[in-house]
Design a protein around this motif. Structure first.
Motif, PDB file in Angstrom:
ATOM      1  N   THR A  11      -2.060   0.536 -18.013  1.00 36.23           N
ATOM      2  CA  THR A  11      -1.346   1.755 -17.659  1.00 36.23           C
ATOM      3  C   THR A  11      -1.505   1.959 -16.157  1.00 36.23           C
ATOM      4  O   THR A  11      -2.420   1.404 -15.538  1.00 36.23           O
ATOM      5  N   THR A  12      -0.621   2.725 -15.576  1.00 38.35           N
ATOM      6  CA  THR A  12      -0.674   2.956 -14.136  1.00 38.35           C
ATOM      7  C   THR A  12      -1.944   3.714 -13.756  1.00 38.35           C
ATOM      8  O   THR A  12      -2.351   4.655 -14.441  1.00 38.35           O
ATOM      9  N   ASN A  13      -2.567   3.287 -12.685  1.00 35.50           N
ATOM     10  CA  ASN A  13      -3.736   3.984 -12.146  1.00 35.50           C
ATOM     11  C   ASN A  13      -3.256   5.243 -11.425  1.00 35.50           C
ATOM     12  O   ASN A  13      -2.737   5.172 -10.313  1.00 35.50           O
ATOM     13  N   LEU A  14      -3.421   6.384 -12.065  1.00 36.68           N
ATOM     14  CA  LEU A  14      -2.925   7.641 -11.501  1.00 36.68           C
ATOM     15  C   LEU A  14      -3.665   8.039 -10.228  1.00 36.68           C
ATOM     16  O   LEU A  14      -3.172   8.860  -9.450  1.00 36.68           O
ATOM     17  N   ASP A  15      -4.841   7.467 -10.018  1.00 39.64           N
ATOM     18  CA  ASP A  15      -5.635   7.786  -8.828  1.00 39.64           C
ATOM     19  C   ASP A  15      -5.468   6.744  -7.725  1.00 39.64           C
ATOM     20  O   ASP A  15      -6.249   6.716  -6.773  1.00 39.64           O
ATOM     21  N   PHE A  16      -4.470   5.888  -7.858  1.00 41.47           N
ATOM     22  CA  PHE A  16      -4.310   4.785  -6.907  1.00 41.47           C
ATOM     23  C   PHE A  16      -4.252   5.264  -5.457  1.00 41.47           C
ATOM     24  O   PHE A  16      -5.027   4.820  -4.611  1.00 41.47           O
ATOM     25  N   LEU A  17      -3.342   6.173  -5.157  1.00 36.11           N
ATOM     26  CA  LEU A  17      -3.179   6.631  -3.777  1.00 36.11           C
ATOM     27  C   LEU A  17      -4.445   7.317  -3.279  1.00 36.11           C
ATOM     28  O   LEU A  17      -4.886   7.072  -2.146  1.00 36.11           O
ATOM     29  N   ARG A  18      -5.034   8.148  -4.103  1.00 33.50           N
ATOM     30  CA  ARG A  18      -6.258   8.844  -3.691  1.00 33.50           C
ATOM     31  C   ARG A  18      -7.378   7.849  -3.397  1.00 33.50           C
ATOM     32  O   ARG A  18      -8.120   8.004  -2.417  1.00 33.50           O
ATOM     33  N   GLN A  19      -7.507   6.824  -4.213  1.00 31.93           N
ATOM     34  CA  GLN A  19      -8.560   5.830  -4.009  1.00 31.93           C
ATOM     35  C   GLN A  19      -8.326   5.019  -2.738  1.00 31.93           C
ATOM     36  O   GLN A  19      -9.277   4.667  -2.031  1.00 31.93           O
ATOM     37  N   VAL A  20      -7.060   4.727  -2.450  1.00 30.67           N
ATOM     38  CA  VAL A  20      -6.757   4.031  -1.193  1.00 30.67           C
ATOM     39  C   VAL A  20      -7.088   4.937  -0.011  1.00 30.67           C
ATOM     40  O   VAL A  20      -7.657   4.491   0.995  1.00 30.67           O
ATOM     41  N   GLU A  21      -6.749   6.207  -0.136  1.00 30.35           N
ATOM     42  CA  GLU A  21      -7.036   7.159   0.946  1.00 30.35           C
ATOM     43  C   GLU A  21      -8.536   7.290   1.185  1.00 30.35           C
ATOM     44  O   GLU A  21      -8.972   7.467   2.330  1.00 30.35           O
ATOM     45  N   GLU A  22      -9.327   7.190   0.129  1.00 35.67           N
ATOM     46  CA  GLU A  22     -10.777   7.240   0.291  1.00 35.67           C
ATOM     47  C   GLU A  22     -11.290   5.985   0.995  1.00 35.67           C
ATOM     48  O   GLU A  22     -12.201   6.054   1.826  1.00 35.67           O
ATOM     49  N   ALA A  23     -10.704   4.841   0.658  1.00 36.82           N
ATOM     50  CA  ALA A  23     -11.136   3.580   1.267  1.00 36.82           C
ATOM     51  C   ALA A  23     -10.596   3.421   2.686  1.00 36.82           C
ATOM     52  O   ALA A  23     -11.278   2.884   3.567  1.00 36.82           O
ATOM     53  N   VAL A  24      -9.366   3.902   2.900  1.00 38.13           N
ATOM     54  CA  VAL A  24      -8.714   3.781   4.215  1.00 38.13           C
ATOM     55  C   VAL A  24      -8.105   5.139   4.572  1.00 38.13           C
ATOM     56  O   VAL A  24      -6.910   5.373   4.365  1.00 38.13           O
ATOM     57  N   PRO A  25      -8.902   6.048   5.099  1.00 34.52           N
ATOM     58  CA  PRO A  25      -8.378   7.387   5.412  1.00 34.52           C
ATOM     59  C   PRO A  25      -7.366   7.404   6.559  1.00 34.52           C
ATOM     60  O   PRO A  25      -6.528   8.304   6.629  1.00 34.52           O
ATOM     61  N   ASP A  26      -7.440   6.410   7.448  1.00 35.95           N
ATOM     62  CA  ASP A  26      -6.517   6.348   8.582  1.00 35.95           C
ATOM     63  C   ASP A  26      -5.178   5.771   8.119  1.00 35.95           C
ATOM     64  O   ASP A  26      -5.069   4.580   7.817  1.00 35.95           O
ATOM     65  N   LYS A  27      -4.159   6.602   8.079  1.00 35.55           N
ATOM     66  CA  LYS A  27      -2.860   6.147   7.582  1.00 35.55           C
ATOM     67  C   LYS A  27      -2.063   5.360   8.612  1.00 35.55           C
ATOM     68  O   LYS A  27      -0.949   4.911   8.328  1.00 35.55           O
ATOM     69  N   GLU A  28      -2.641   5.183   9.792  1.00 34.71           N
ATOM     70  CA  GLU A  28      -2.045   4.288  10.779  1.00 34.71           C
ATOM     71  C   GLU A  28      -2.646   2.887  10.679  1.00 34.71           C
ATOM     72  O   GLU A  28      -2.227   1.977  11.403  1.00 34.71           O
ATOM     73  N   ALA A  29      -3.621   2.716   9.789  1.00 35.41           N
ATOM     74  CA  ALA A  29      -4.258   1.408   9.617  1.00 35.41           C
ATOM     75  C   ALA A  29      -3.246   0.402   9.075  1.00 35.41           C
ATOM     76  O   ALA A  29      -2.322   0.755   8.342  1.00 35.41           O
TER      77      ALA A  29
END
Length: 217
Positions: free
Chosen positions: A122-140
């Protein structure tokens, strides 16, 4: 007369809705995947998301500072993964045990799971949040990768919509990688075979064995 006509019209609509075919779950999923793929193609073709081949990936990562984001499920990554890569799965194992889901799991196992070794996900509903935790800089700079390239296309759409603007897509996924494209690989298997499991895995091992024997003879 007007009331009677209105009653007939309402009754007709009711019967039309009763017999109107509903989209199956698989059909709805297929439409959703198609929509994601279409959006991803638009992003890639417009240049908003950069397409990077496996053979060029390491060079671009080293020279331009891209971080590899592996979005495969855990059981694929455990077989083989690139050292130092980030891991946030886009799909996770479906642990729901409701009667309908159990039926879907049995159908999935019979048609897909037994042969490929893939779990019902099933889709990981926390996918975006988990990426944001790992890579908070959205210019990365993130190079998004999966096994075959389709799931990573879905992931880049999610990430782009979430504000990440320096995205790369590993074209064709790890399945297209050569043995030397990613020299620092951990795990017991090869990157290009990590999506293969179940009965097909044993056929693959037999083919590789026969190929090795043929090369020696």
């Amino acid at each position: 007369m007007a009331l009677r006509a209105g009653h007939v019209y309402a009754s007709t609509l009711k019967h039309e809705n009763m017999y109107k075919p509903r989209l199956s779950i698989n059909r709805r999923v297929s439409l959703r995947v198609t929509a994601f793929a279409s959006s991803a193609r638009e992003l890639i073709e417009s240049g908003a998301v950069r397409s990077i081949s496996p053979k060029d990936a390491v060079s671009i990562m080293n020279s331009e500072g891209f971080q590899l984001l592996d979005i495969r499920p855990v059981w694929e990554r455990e077989k083989a993964y690139v050292s130092g890569s980030l891991h946030v799965p886009l799909f996770v194992m479906d642990t729901d045990n409701s009667p309908i889901t159990l039926l879907k799991k049995w159908v999935h196992f019979g048609y897909i799971g037994l042969w490929t070794g893939q779990y019902f996900t099933t889709t990981n509903l926390d996918f975006l949040r988990q990426v944001e935790e790992a890579v908070p800089d959205k210019e990365a700079k993130l190079l998004v990768a999966c096994g075959e390239g389709l799931r990573s296309m879905m992931a880049v759409v999610r990430l782009y919509e979430g504000g990440y603007r320096n995205l790369g897509w590993l074209a064709g996924g790890f399945n297209r990688a050569g043995d030397d494209d990613f020299p620092a690989v951990e795990g017991a298997g090869k990157l290009q075979y990590a999506t293969i499991g179940g009965v097909s895995y044993y056929f693959l091992q037999l083919l590789l064995f026969l190929q090795a024997v043929g090369n020696k003879s």
